[in-house]
Design a protein around this motif. Structure first.
Motif, PDB file in Angstrom:
ATOM      1  N   TYR A  50      37.331  31.116  34.612  1.00 50.31           N
ATOM      2  CA  TYR A  50      38.222  31.246  33.449  1.00 50.31           C
ATOM      3  C   TYR A  50      39.021  30.176  33.233  1.00 50.31           C
ATOM      4  N   GLU A  51      39.490  29.384  34.189  1.00 54.63           N
ATOM      5  CA  GLU A  51      40.252  28.306  34.003  1.00 54.63           C
ATOM      6  C   GLU A  51      39.563  27.162  33.213  1.00 54.63           C
ATOM      7  N   ASN A  96      41.247  44.720  27.698  1.00 53.78           N
ATOM      8  CA  ASN A  96      42.146  44.089  27.360  1.00 53.78           C
ATOM      9  C   ASN A  96      42.558  44.529  25.817  1.00 53.78           C
ATOM     10  N   THR A  98      43.709  42.912  23.484  1.00 52.35           N
ATOM     11  CA  THR A  98      43.472  41.444  22.773  1.00 52.35           C
ATOM     12  C   THR A  98      41.913  41.615  22.352  1.00 52.35           C
ATOM     13  N   ARG A 108      44.934  30.261  26.111  1.00 50.62           N
ATOM     14  CA  ARG A 108      45.868  29.444  27.342  1.00 50.62           C
ATOM     15  C   ARG A 108      45.910  30.317  28.305  1.00 50.62           C
ATOM     16  N   ASP A 110      46.721  32.314  31.568  1.00 48.47           N
ATOM     17  CA  ASP A 110      47.657  33.387  31.845  1.00 48.47           C
ATOM     18  C   ASP A 110      48.002  33.113  33.239  1.00 48.47           C
ATOM     19  N   GLU A 111      48.752  32.690  33.569  1.00 51.62           N
ATOM     20  CA  GLU A 111      49.310  32.240  35.115  1.00 51.62           C
ATOM     21  C   GLU A 111      50.457  33.161  35.694  1.00 51.62           C
ATOM     22  N   ALA A 112      51.000  34.101  34.667  1.00 59.23           N
ATOM     23  CA  ALA A 112      52.075  34.799  35.330  1.00 59.23           C
ATOM     24  C   ALA A 112      51.837  35.692  36.542  1.00 59.23           C
ATOM     25  N   TRP A 113      50.493  36.101  36.644  1.00 58.06           N
ATOM     26  CA  TRP A 113      50.293  36.788  37.893  1.00 58.06           C
ATOM     27  C   TRP A 113      50.726  36.337  39.284  1.00 58.06           C
TER      28      TRP A 113
END
Length: 151
Positions: A50-51, A96, A98, A108, A110-113
């Motif tokens: 993913y990254e 998802n 989206t 972008r 998503d690192e919020a987790w």
């Protein structure tokens, strides 16, 4: 919870099902095992992080196509730019919200987790997915480190 984007006009809005971390990890493991079964049946598979996709989408797709023995079509990846993808309309059945977006989409990470996931959930997810992450060259909580074989 997130409202379903495809609720019928005039209908009461429906909320999407929220996957608990343990359930999401179990689904991820099941998907990886399905890909492994396909590979063992002779189907070519590849993995992409993913990254890597978020950072270098076109290169990641080109690498995956090459690993699958598929030629990169002339002009066939023009919809993939530096940090953006131009999407056409989709008729996805699950996932998802989206997935219903079309047009130019900025990618972008998503690192919020990483900050929001509690210690208990992180430990459970690591116990469920850790063995496969290590097999694929990653560390629990980081994801696989190299592109190479699935989802």
């Amino acid at each position: 919870q997130v409202e379903r984007p495809h609720t019928a006009d005039g209908a009461q809005p429906e909320l999407m099902v929220h996957n608990a971390p343990a359930g999401a990890a179990a689904k991820w493991v099941a998907c990886q095992l399905e890909v492994e079964m396909l590979r063992r049946c002779g189907v070519r598979v590849t993995r992409a992080r993913y990254e890597d996709f978020v950072r270098e989408p076109r290169r990641t797709v080109e690498t995956a196509l090459n690993a699958l023995g598929l030629a990169v079509p002339s002009g066939g990846l023009e919809h993939i730019g530096d940090g953006t993808v131009k999407l056409g309309p989709s008729h996805g059945l699950s996932g998802n919200p989206t997935r219903f977006r079309d047009g130019d989409v900025t990618l972008r990470a998503d690192e919020a987790w990483r900050e929001k996931m509690g210690r208990r959930d992180r430990a459970v997810v690591t116990a469920i997915g850790g063995p496969l992450l290590m097999r694929y060259g990653g560390a629990a909580g980081q994801g696989p480190r190299k592109a190479g074989s699935g989802e």
